[in-house]
Design an enzyme around this catalytic site. Structure first.
Site, short mmCIF file in Angstrom:
data_model
loop_
_atom_site.label_atom_id
_atom_site.label_comp_id
_atom_site.label_asym_id
_atom_site.label_seq_id
_atom_site.Cartn_x
_atom_site.Cartn_y
_atom_site.Cartn_z
N LEU A 1 -1.03 13.71 26.50
CA LEU A 1 -2.06 12.83 27.07
C LEU A 1 -1.63 11.37 26.88
O LEU A 1 -1.41 10.92 25.75
CB LEU A 1 -3.41 13.07 26.41
N HIS B 1 -0.50 8.95 14.27
CA HIS B 1 -0.15 7.58 14.63
C HIS B 1 -1.45 6.79 14.81
O HIS B 1 -2.45 7.34 15.28
CB HIS B 1 0.65 7.60 15.94
#
Length: 338
Positions: free
Chosen positions: A127, A231
Site C-alpha cells: 500500500l 517505520h
C-alpha cells in the site's frame, strides 16, 4: 473530488514506476525497477483474468484513481497464497528458559528462529499513496477495499491474512536490524539485499541465512532497539490493521525486523460488517450515511467512498459514487460503514 479503486492495467506502468521511486527503500512489494513492476502488472492481469474459484499463486494489484482527471494516486496489493512458489520466511521471537542448580538461577534468553509458519496465508501489502494525496481518507479507502475484494472472491483466499509492515529505516536508507544480523551472512547492504529480494525472490535466503536460532543478546543495541517496530510512516497503517482485528503474534520481517500482523480472514472487521444491497433510484448525497462501497468481480471490481440511504427497492447511492463505481440503478453492490 471522488477517488475510486480499480484493478491494475498494463498501461499503469509509468505511474506505478514514478510512485515506486518515491517509497524511500525497504518497500519490497513496490521496487523502483521497471522490469519487476512490468512483471507484477502481467501477473496481476493474469490473476484478474482468471475467473474460476480455485486457489492459486495470485497477485491482485489495485490502483487508486481520481475519477475526475484519471490521475493515479496510489496502489495496494493482495497475495492470495504466499509461499506456493518460493518459501515465505519470517523470524519468530521466542524465549528459552534454562536453569542452573549450581548457581541457583534461571536465565531467560530471547531468540529469533527462522520459520515458514505463515506459508499458505493470504497477504495484504504494497500500500502506497502519492505524497500529494495523503489526506481525505484515501489510505483507508485503499486498505479496506482489499478486504471487500477478498470478501467478494472468498474462495480464492486463505483462512488467515497477514500484513508485513516496513521496519525502521535510517536517513541513509539503511536498516539497523539488517546491519546487526543479515549483513553478517550475506555480504551486502540492506538496499542491495532488499532490491535483490524484490526482483529475484527469496531462494538466496534459504541458501545463506543461518538455520539455528539467533540470541538477541548477541545483536547490536541498534538492531535490538528497532526489532518489531514499524517505520514511522507505517504507524498509521499499523493502527488501521489493529482496528480491523490484526495482531502482532511475535513474527518479524527477516530484512528490516518490521512486525508481521495477522488476522483470521472472516473476522476482519470490514469483511464481517459488509452487507449486500441493490442500488435503488434516488440521491443519498445529503441525508445518507457515509460508507465504503464496492461492486463488480475480478477485472470489473471497483470501490469508493459514498453516501447511501434506504429507499424503495434497495439503497439509494449518491450520484458521484455511483458514477465512479459504474453502478446502475438495480445493480448489486456491497457496503460497510465508514
Amino acid at each position: 473530488m471522488t477517488f475510486f479503486v480499480r484493478p491494475s492495467r498494463t498501461d499503469d506502468i509509468d505511474a506505478l514506476y514514478e510512485m515506486a521511486k518515491l517509497t524511500g527503500g525497504g518497500f519490497t512489494n513496490l521496487p523502483p525497477d521497471r522490469p519487476a513492476l512490468t512483471a507484477k502488472l502481467a501477473r496481476s492481469a493474469a490473476a484478474f483474468g482468471r475467473t474460476d474459484d480455485a486457489p492459486g499463486d495470485d497477485l491482485f494489484l489495485l490502483i487508486l484513481e481520481n475519477a475526475e482527471d484519471g490521475r493515479i494516486a496510489g496502489t495496494a496489493q493482495i497475495f492470495s497464497c504466499v509461499g506456493m512458489t518460493c518459501s515465505f520466511y519470517s523470524y519468530r521471537l521466542g524465549t528459552l528458559s534454562q536453569t542452573s542448580r549450581e548457581l541457583g538461577r534461571t536465565f531467560k534468553a530471547e531468540m529469533l528462529s527462522l520459520t515458514t509458519d505463515y506459508e499458505g496465508a493470504s497477504e495484504v501489502g504494497g500500500l502506497f499513496l502519492h505524497p500529494r494525496e495523503r489526506a481525505g481518507g484515501l489510505g483507508l479507502l485503499l486498505a479496506r477495499s482489499r478486504y471487500l475484494f477478498i470478501r467478494q472472491h472468498r474462495a480464492r483466499f486463505a483462512d488467515r491474512v497477514i500484513a508485513e509492515l516496513r521496519g525502521v529505516i535510517d536517513e541513509a536508507g539503511g536498516s539497523p536490524f539488517w546491519d546487526g544480523l543479515g549483513a553478517k551472512f550475506f555480504g551486502m547492504g540492506f538496499q542491495d539485499a532488499d532490491e535483490f529480494n524484490a526482483t529475484h525472490g527469496t531462494q538466496f535466503i534459504a541458501d545463506l541465512m543461518p538455520k539455528h536460532p539467533v540470541y538477541l543478546a548477541m545483536l547490536s543495541e541498534p538492531a535490538r532497539h528497532v526489532l518489531g517496530l514499524p517505520h514511522p510512516t507505517g504507524r498509521a497503517a499499523m493502527r488501521m490493521l489493529e482496528k480491523e482485528g490484526f495482531a502482532h503474534e511475535g513474527y518479524v520481517d527477516i530484512f528490516d525486523g518490521g512486525p508481521t500482523m495477522a488476522a483470521q480472514t472472516d473476522r476482519i472487521a470490514t469483511i464481517q460488517g459488509a452487507t449486500d444491497a441493490t442500488r435503488a433510484a434516488g440521491d443519498a448525497a445529503d441525508g445518507g450515511r457515509a460508507a465504503l462501497l464496492a461492486t463488480g468481480h475480478y477485472d470489473t471490481f471497483r470501490a469508493a467512498w459514498g453516501r447511501i440511504a434506504p429507499s424503495a427497492g434497495g439503497m439509494a447511492v449518491e450520484p458521484a459514487a455511483a458514477r465512479a463505481l459504474e453502478l446502475p440503478v438495480g445493480g448489486g453492490f456491497v457496503h460497510v460503514a465508514r
